[in-house]
Structures are given as structure tokens and as C-alpha cells.
Design a protein around this motif. Structure first.
Motif, PDB file in Angstrom:
ATOM      1  N   PHE A  30      -1.798  48.446   7.620  1.00  0.00           N
ATOM      2  CA  PHE A  30      -2.976  48.257   8.486  1.00  0.00           C
ATOM      3  C   PHE A  30      -2.500  48.483   9.912  1.00  0.00           C
ATOM      4  N   THR A  73       3.392  37.932   9.318  1.00  0.00           N
ATOM      5  CA  THR A  73       3.269  37.605  10.746  1.00  0.00           C
ATOM      6  C   THR A  73       4.392  36.664  11.164  1.00  0.00           C
ATOM      7  N   GLU A 244       2.847  34.119   8.731  1.00  0.00           N
ATOM      8  CA  GLU A 244       2.274  34.674   7.502  1.00  0.00           C
ATOM      9  C   GLU A 244       3.349  35.161   6.543  1.00  0.00           C
TER      10      GLU A 244
HETATM   11 MN    MN Z   1      -1.426  39.821   8.607  1.00  0.00          MN
END
Ligand code: MN
Ligand code: GLY
Ligand code: MN
Length: 277
Positions: A30, A73, A244
Motif C-alpha cells: 500500500f 507500523t 502494528e
Molecule cells: Mn499499517
């Protein structure tokens, strides 16, 4: 963490991360989220200059040639050393992340784990004086949505929010777990009971979003629970923290995927202060 240093621009760090994925023949799963303004969710702007004293939130993932995605993350200080205030908030988010991972097992609803994580965040913010009053009541009222306006995680696979294009309700909900209509809770992407083999993210966050703080204060929301004076004097320029990890649900619990990214304050400071290694 290895390349971050004061004076670089955020996009130079994005380039290093995405270049590393390319060098393995992978893509990115992403558009990379990398910003000193971690309080802006899904922030794809990378044009600030890194400054000591600030936190940098990096949410990035690679997509393998077979199409599988990762989504991790970490939030760390540009200088390589957390301030006492940053450390205090970081450790609350870390506790939420680790406790959530500990709670993951077959048959447990992920929405219940979401609320365990959120309760840790509210308890922690109370110890910092940001919240007051009864934390369980605050949770019922939805006070956490001011600081973590997203769910604990989502399915991960051939897409980063796996299968959600097919319909989030088909993926995160089922006959026994229906979507809530309450503010905040309604936006949880994954709520249903976990099954062996599910791959999902665990991503609690604590954000100080000036626009939301001002809006909620103006509306007189959560006045009995939120110390708006302290938020305004000390936290409007704090930014945001998210931690994360990606896990697979196993027979007896879960396993964190990957080789391990520095996560504790000590591990992060060690990695950043010994960049050459
Ligand atoms: Mn993420
Ligand atoms: N990278 C977007 C997310 O963490 O869900
Ligand atoms: Mn995610």
C-alpha cells in the motif's frame, strides 16, 4: 530506524524503504505512510524535514511476487532517544499491542480484544492525567474514539485489508457478530471470532488530533472524562503513535510473523544509536 536522522526529508526515508522492497523483487502492499504527523491517519504526505524531538510514524508493507502483503507500523524518535513524555505514551501503546497479541486465540471475538486494548489505553491516559473519572464508564461512552479512532486490526493476505473490496461485512462479521451502530465501534473492520489460520494485524494507536480535540471540546463531549486543559497545554504538538504487528492464529494462540522489528523503547534506541550494525 537505521536511516532516519535529523535534516533528511521524510520522502528520502520513504525512498529507502520502497527501494529495499524493490531490491527483493517485491512491491509495496500500500502507499507508504511515513510522517512526523502520525496523528493524521493514512497520511501520504512526506515533505517535512526530520527534526530532533519529534516522533516519526512509519506504516509500510511489502507485497511478495506471489501477491501476499505485510503491514507493519513502528513509531520512533527522530533523534534516536525518546523524551520522557514520548516514552510514557509509547509504553501505553506498547502494552496495548502486547496484551492484545497475548489474548489472540481461536474462538475469541476480535472486537473483545479491541476493547481490552482500548481499556489499557484509557487506563494509561488516566495515569498521565489526561483522563479523569471512571475508566469503565469512559469506555462505555466511547471516550477512546478521541485517541484511537480506528479498530485494532484487519485481515491480511493477498490484499492489505484482505477481501474488504468484496465487502467488509463479509470478512470481519458473520451471523453471530453483527456490526455495532455506536460511534467508533461501528468502524471496527474485524470483529468476529478468530479461527486457526487467520492472518491479521494488531495495531493499537494513541493519537493527539488537534482538530478532533477542538471539535469534541467545542461540542462539550466527554467533559467529565477528558482533561482538555492538559491536552491543550501539553499534547497538541505531540503527533501520534501506532505499533502494528502481523500475526497468524494458531491452535494455541498466535505467532507474530516476521523476524521481529525493534519494538520496546530499549530495542529502538539501541537500533537507532548503533546504526552501523
Ligand atoms: Mn499499517
Ligand atoms: N496500512 C494501513 C493499515 O494499517 O491498515
Ligand atoms: Mn494495518
Amino acid at each position: 530506524m537505521k536511516v532516519t536522522k535529523e535534516g533528511l526529508s521524510e520522502r528520502e526515508v520513504v525512498g529507502k524503504i520502497e527501494g529495499l522492497a524493490s531490491s527483493f523483487g517485491a512491491g509495496i502492499s500500500f502507499p507508504t505512510i511515513l510522517s512526523q504527523n502520525g496523528q493524521i491517519l493514512h497520511n501520504h504526505k512526506h515533505d517535512e524535514v526530520l527534526t530532533n524531538g519529534r516522533l516519526l510514524l512509519v506504516d509500510a508493507g511489502a507485497e511478495t511476487q506471489r501477491g501476499y502483503c505485510s503491514d507493519n507500523t513502528r513509531t520512533f524518535p527522530v533523534s534516536g532517544t525518546f523524551t520522557e513524555k514520548q516514552k510514557a505514551v509509547y509504553n501505553i501503546c506498547l502494552e496495548a499491542n502486547m496484551k492484545a497479541i497475548e489474548e489472540i486465540r481461536v474462538g475469541v471475538k476480535y472486537r473483545d480484544i479491541h476493547f481490552i486494548a482500548v481499556k489499557i489505553i484509557l487506563d494509561g491516559l488516566k495515569t498521565l492525567g489526561i483522563l479523569k473519572g471512571d475508566v469503565s464508564e469512559a469506555l462505555k461512552e466511547g471516550v477512546h474514539t478521541l485517541f484511537m479512532p480506528h479498530g485494532l486490526g484487519h485481515m491480511l493476505g493477498l490484499d492489505v485489508h484482505d477481501m474488504e473490496d468484496y465487502g467488509e461485512d463479509f470478512v470481519g462479521y458473520n451471523e453471530t457478530t453483527k456490526r455495532s451502530t455506536d460511534f467508533g465501534t461501528a468502524y471496527i473492520r474485524l470483529a468476529r471470532e478468530l479461527q486457526e489460520g487467520f492472518v491479521l494485524t494488531v495495531e493499537p494507536g494513541i493519537y493527539f488530533i488537534p482538530e478532533l480535540i477542538n471539535k469534541f471540546k467545542e461540542k462539550g463531549k466527554f467533559m467529565a472524562y477528558v482533561n482538555y486543559d492538559l491536552l491543550e497545554s501539553d499534547y497538541l504538538d505531540f503527533g501520534g503513535i501506532r505499533i502494528e504487528d502481523d500475526v497468524v492464529v494458531t491452535k494455541n494462540g498466535c505467532r507474530v510473523l516476521g523476524q521481529g522489528i525493534p519494538k520496546s523503547v530499549e530495542e529502538i534506541e539501541e537500533m537507532m544509536q548503533n546504526k552501523a550494525t
